[in-house]
Write a protein that holds these residues in place. Sequence first.
Motif, PDB file in Angstrom:
ATOM      1  N   LEU A 250       0.797  -1.426   0.088  1.00 59.99           N
ATOM      2  CA  LEU A 250       0.152  -0.136  -0.127  1.00 59.99           C
ATOM      3  C   LEU A 250       0.769   1.385   0.073  1.00 59.99           C
ATOM      4  O   LEU A 250       0.523   2.495  -0.291  1.00 59.99           O
ATOM      5  CB  LEU A 250      -0.797  -0.140   1.130  1.00 59.99           C
ATOM      6  CG  LEU A 250      -1.836  -1.200   1.463  1.00 59.99           C
ATOM      7  CD1 LEU A 250      -2.708  -1.112   2.697  1.00 59.99           C
ATOM      8  CD2 LEU A 250      -2.832  -1.207   0.015  1.00 59.99           C
ATOM      9  N   VAL A 251       1.964   1.169   0.163  1.00 60.38           N
ATOM     10  CA  VAL A 251       3.189   2.200   0.310  1.00 60.38           C
ATOM     11  C   VAL A 251       3.855   2.360  -0.919  1.00 60.38           C
ATOM     12  O   VAL A 251       4.502   1.417  -1.342  1.00 60.38           O
ATOM     13  CB  VAL A 251       3.767   2.062   1.617  1.00 60.38           C
ATOM     14  CG1 VAL A 251       4.947   3.100   1.741  1.00 60.38           C
ATOM     15  CG2 VAL A 251       2.977   2.194   2.744  1.00 60.38           C
ATOM     16  N   ASP A 252       4.128   3.480  -1.236  1.00 56.45           N
ATOM     17  CA  ASP A 252       4.982   3.664  -2.599  1.00 56.45           C
ATOM     18  C   ASP A 252       6.566   4.254  -1.900  1.00 56.45           C
ATOM     19  O   ASP A 252       7.416   4.031  -2.834  1.00 56.45           O
ATOM     20  CB  ASP A 252       4.564   4.821  -3.545  1.00 56.45           C
ATOM     21  CG  ASP A 252       3.181   4.002  -3.885  1.00 56.45           C
ATOM     22  OD1 ASP A 252       3.261   3.243  -4.644  1.00 56.45           O
ATOM     23  OD2 ASP A 252       2.316   4.680  -3.894  1.00 56.45           O
ATOM     24  N   ILE A 253       6.520   5.426  -1.219  1.00 52.98           N
ATOM     25  CA  ILE A 253       7.815   6.104  -0.735  1.00 52.98           C
ATOM     26  C   ILE A 253       7.939   6.088   0.758  1.00 52.98           C
ATOM     27  O   ILE A 253       6.806   6.414   1.374  1.00 52.98           O
ATOM     28  CB  ILE A 253       7.732   7.475  -1.383  1.00 52.98           C
ATOM     29  CG1 ILE A 253       7.718   7.460  -2.965  1.00 52.98           C
ATOM     30  CG2 ILE A 253       8.929   8.306  -0.926  1.00 52.98           C
ATOM     31  CD1 ILE A 253       6.711   8.516  -3.494  1.00 52.98           C
ATOM     32  N   VAL A 254       8.844   5.954   1.303  1.00 59.38           N
ATOM     33  CA  VAL A 254       9.084   6.298   2.576  1.00 59.38           C
ATOM     34  C   VAL A 254      10.089   7.142   3.064  1.00 59.38           C
ATOM     35  O   VAL A 254      11.145   6.996   2.743  1.00 59.38           O
ATOM     36  CB  VAL A 254       9.839   4.730   3.275  1.00 59.38           C
ATOM     37  CG1 VAL A 254       9.853   4.741   4.666  1.00 59.38           C
ATOM     38  CG2 VAL A 254       8.798   3.528   2.914  1.00 59.38           C
ATOM     39  N   PHE A 255       9.837   8.107   4.016  1.00 56.40           N
ATOM     40  CA  PHE A 255      10.462   9.212   4.653  1.00 56.40           C
ATOM     41  C   PHE A 255      11.380   8.404   5.603  1.00 56.40           C
ATOM     42  O   PHE A 255      11.117   7.988   6.566  1.00 56.40           O
ATOM     43  CB  PHE A 255       9.704   9.922   5.291  1.00 56.40           C
ATOM     44  CG  PHE A 255      10.463  11.193   5.973  1.00 56.40           C
ATOM     45  CD1 PHE A 255      10.218  12.226   5.118  1.00 56.40           C
ATOM     46  CD2 PHE A 255      11.027  11.386   7.023  1.00 56.40           C
ATOM     47  CE1 PHE A 255      10.998  13.548   5.659  1.00 56.40           C
ATOM     48  CE2 PHE A 255      11.577  12.380   7.361  1.00 56.40           C
ATOM     49  CZ  PHE A 255      11.882  13.675   7.020  1.00 56.40           C
ATOM     50  N   ILE A 256      12.716   8.491   5.223  1.00 58.16           N
ATOM     51  CA  ILE A 256      13.752   7.869   6.130  1.00 58.16           C
ATOM     52  C   ILE A 256      14.530   8.688   7.013  1.00 58.16           C
ATOM     53  O   ILE A 256      14.469   8.297   8.253  1.00 58.16           O
ATOM     54  CB  ILE A 256      14.939   7.460   4.999  1.00 58.16           C
ATOM     55  CG1 ILE A 256      14.314   6.142   4.079  1.00 58.16           C
ATOM     56  CG2 ILE A 256      15.974   6.459   6.060  1.00 58.16           C
ATOM     57  CD1 ILE A 256      13.730   4.940   5.011  1.00 58.16           C
ATOM     58  N   CYS A 257      14.979   9.980   6.669  1.00 53.50           N
ATOM     59  CA  CYS A 257      15.443  10.871   7.560  1.00 53.50           C
ATOM     60  C   CYS A 257      15.445  12.274   7.390  1.00 53.50           C
ATOM     61  O   CYS A 257      15.470  12.565   6.163  1.00 53.50           O
ATOM     62  CB  CYS A 257      17.055  10.311   7.668  1.00 53.50           C
ATOM     63  SG  CYS A 257      17.983  11.125   8.770  1.00 53.50           S
ATOM     64  N   GLY A 258      15.133  13.195   8.453  1.00 53.60           N
ATOM     65  CA  GLY A 258      15.140  14.360   8.305  1.00 53.60           C
ATOM     66  C   GLY A 258      16.407  15.005   8.956  1.00 53.60           C
ATOM     67  O   GLY A 258      16.180  16.333   9.126  1.00 53.60           O
ATOM     68  N   THR A 259      17.557  14.409   9.208  1.00 52.40           N
ATOM     69  CA  THR A 259      18.572  15.079   9.592  1.00 52.40           C
ATOM     70  C   THR A 259      19.386  15.821   8.586  1.00 52.40           C
ATOM     71  O   THR A 259      19.611  15.584   7.783  1.00 52.40           O
ATOM     72  CB  THR A 259      19.736  13.863  10.096  1.00 52.40           C
ATOM     73  OG1 THR A 259      19.022  12.904  10.959  1.00 52.40           O
ATOM     74  CG2 THR A 259      20.744  14.569  10.625  1.00 52.40           C
ATOM     75  N   ASP A 260      19.405  17.170   9.318  1.00 52.86           N
ATOM     76  CA  ASP A 260      20.053  18.299   8.384  1.00 52.86           C
ATOM     77  C   ASP A 260      21.566  18.198   8.262  1.00 52.86           C
ATOM     78  O   ASP A 260      22.158  18.042   9.525  1.00 52.86           O
ATOM     79  CB  ASP A 260      19.689  19.747   8.692  1.00 52.86           C
ATOM     80  CG  ASP A 260      18.159  19.749   8.419  1.00 52.86           C
ATOM     81  OD1 ASP A 260      17.835  19.296   7.422  1.00 52.86           O
ATOM     82  OD2 ASP A 260      17.369  20.430   9.364  1.00 52.86           O
ATOM     83  N   PHE A 261      22.169  18.314   7.162  1.00 57.23           N
ATOM     84  CA  PHE A 261      23.599  18.309   7.301  1.00 57.23           C
ATOM     85  C   PHE A 261      24.303  19.579   6.659  1.00 57.23           C
ATOM     86  O   PHE A 261      25.432  19.930   6.732  1.00 57.23           O
ATOM     87  CB  PHE A 261      24.289  17.269   6.439  1.00 57.23           C
ATOM     88  CG  PHE A 261      23.939  15.815   7.127  1.00 57.23           C
ATOM     89  CD1 PHE A 261      24.905  15.450   8.203  1.00 57.23           C
ATOM     90  CD2 PHE A 261      23.116  14.959   6.934  1.00 57.23           C
ATOM     91  CE1 PHE A 261      24.600  14.084   8.821  1.00 57.23           C
ATOM     92  CE2 PHE A 261      22.671  13.829   7.434  1.00 57.23           C
ATOM     93  CZ  PHE A 261      23.600  13.403   8.501  1.00 57.23           C
ATOM     94  N   GLY A 262      23.385  20.573   6.264  1.00 59.67           N
ATOM     95  CA  GLY A 262      23.777  21.918   5.675  1.00 59.67           C
ATOM     96  C   GLY A 262      23.289  23.110   6.379  1.00 59.67           C
ATOM     97  O   GLY A 262      22.259  23.144   7.079  1.00 59.67           O
ATOM     98  N   THR A 263      24.229  23.925   6.257  1.00 55.32           N
ATOM     99  CA  THR A 263      23.602  25.435   6.841  1.00 55.32           C
ATOM    100  C   THR A 263      23.493  26.232   5.428  1.00 55.32           C
ATOM    101  O   THR A 263      23.430  25.892   4.383  1.00 55.32           O
ATOM    102  CB  THR A 263      24.802  26.115   7.814  1.00 55.32           C
ATOM    103  OG1 THR A 263      25.701  26.407   6.859  1.00 55.32           O
ATOM    104  CG2 THR A 263      25.113  25.083   8.832  1.00 55.32           C
ATOM    105  N   GLN A 264      23.247  27.600   5.599  1.00 55.58           N
ATOM    106  CA  GLN A 264      23.153  28.462   4.764  1.00 55.58           C
ATOM    107  C   GLN A 264      24.407  28.466   3.675  1.00 55.58           C
ATOM    108  O   GLN A 264      24.342  28.672   2.569  1.00 55.58           O
ATOM    109  CB  GLN A 264      22.606  29.765   4.925  1.00 55.58           C
ATOM    110  CG  GLN A 264      21.151  29.865   5.687  1.00 55.58           C
ATOM    111  CD  GLN A 264      20.344  29.868   4.673  1.00 55.58           C
ATOM    112  OE1 GLN A 264      19.296  28.948   4.894  1.00 55.58           O
ATOM    113  NE2 GLN A 264      20.210  30.696   3.810  1.00 55.58           N
ATOM    114  N   THR A 265      25.433  28.421   4.394  1.00 59.39           N
ATOM    115  CA  THR A 265      26.594  28.563   3.710  1.00 59.39           C
ATOM    116  C   THR A 265      27.682  27.549   3.626  1.00 59.39           C
ATOM    117  O   THR A 265      28.833  27.577   2.973  1.00 59.39           O
ATOM    118  CB  THR A 265      27.403  30.101   4.326  1.00 59.39           C
ATOM    119  OG1 THR A 265      27.512  29.748   5.658  1.00 59.39           O
ATOM    120  CG2 THR A 265      26.602  31.064   4.058  1.00 59.39           C
ATOM    121  N   GLY A 266      27.237  26.701   4.439  1.00 57.73           N
ATOM    122  CA  GLY A 266      28.369  25.336   4.784  1.00 57.73           C
ATOM    123  C   GLY A 266      27.660  24.174   5.092  1.00 57.73           C
ATOM    124  O   GLY A 266      26.462  24.012   4.758  1.00 57.73           O
TER     125      GLY A 266
END
Length: 415
Positions: A250-266
């Motif tokens: 019944l599922v097509d896509i799975v949200f695995i992770c929302g961990t951010d690795f970037g800032t605005q500049t780096g």
Amino acid sequence: MTAVSRRAPDRVPIDFGSTSVTGIHASCVAALRDQFGLERRPVKVHEPGQMLGLIEEDLKQAMGLDVTGLFRRNTKFGFPVGGWKPWRTHQGLEVLVPGGFNTTSEPNGDTLIYPEGDLSAPASGRMPAGGYFFDAIIRQEPIDEEKLNPEDNVEEFQPISEDEIAWLKTAAGEAASSGRAVTASFGGTSFGDIALVPATFLKHPKGIRDITEWYMSTSSRREYIHTVFSRQCEVALENLARIHAAMGHLVDIVFICGTDFGTQTGTFCSVATFRDLWFPYYRRVNDWIHAHTSWKTFKHSCGSVDRFIPSFIEAGFDILNPVQCSAANMHPEHLKAAYGEQIAFWGGGVDTQKVLPFGTPAEVRKQVIERCRTFSRGGGYVFNTIHNVQAETPTQNIVAMIEAVREFNGATAHV
């Protein structure tokens, strides 16, 4: 699904509301309902942390959406979605919130919200006076290095209950019956997601829960973090196997992770650190999913992440979101040319920091057309904004965005 498989579909598909990072603030959902002449009724706030509004079927049809979301039963504050009751925002908008959405007001006008809706527990979120969403309240006890135990940071990662699986199966069936692609957020696989580290859903979280302390620990206590991630990964794989057995078709896509690795500049860390600390666990989860299911895997990371994308691809992610083109080294043409044959882009359709909230409808249209032209070339693109549409975004700009996608797609229907 043609698009996320990096083939050219008949048109650019559109997502709003299928994840907690592709949504619309409740106030804007209410405004859109008025704009489209839909039945006037309070918007349901299904994600109370960011105050995201539920996009119901009539609005999905009006906006021409191609994706629907499947979420866990409990919110980020630990109470279930449902048992709706009225609540008035600081701006005077009446919305519906879950029954466990219990708040108190501070003398300065701030609003506090409580884990599991328990007013006797320390508050875990704060909405500033006049604000639009809740910030996490850090509730970390002083750290005693000799007593620091990784088990304290895995308290929330437990085997999923049969009741929860049954609930998800019913919800998945309803989502799949819509005829749209289903994006599921099963939880448990967002290693080190800073939105979850403070554990706003726990009454008395233990371990490392302060955001600054957690970031420092990825360097100074790396073995501790490895132990947390390893235990989390084992539980996640067991849960995914049970979930897939119950409702995988019944599922097509799975949200695995929302961990951010970037800032605005780096970036928050080096590529070497990413590959040592996060990569092995992402790879295990993605490898299991690709070996046992037909699901596509969805990676969210804000900021300037150009240098991480090759590792995201190697780790097995099929989709990258939100595609923050306003950050350093994230130019659309570069991203598409460098990575478009290896990963699908989901988002990036219009800037939500400047253009959508503060530009003119003509400026919104121009950027949307340009982004669709670039990212959809050869397939591999799902339209969405760069992260959630924020409160006070002009309705005419949101409408201009939708019309621009329709224009690009050659649609004859207009808002």
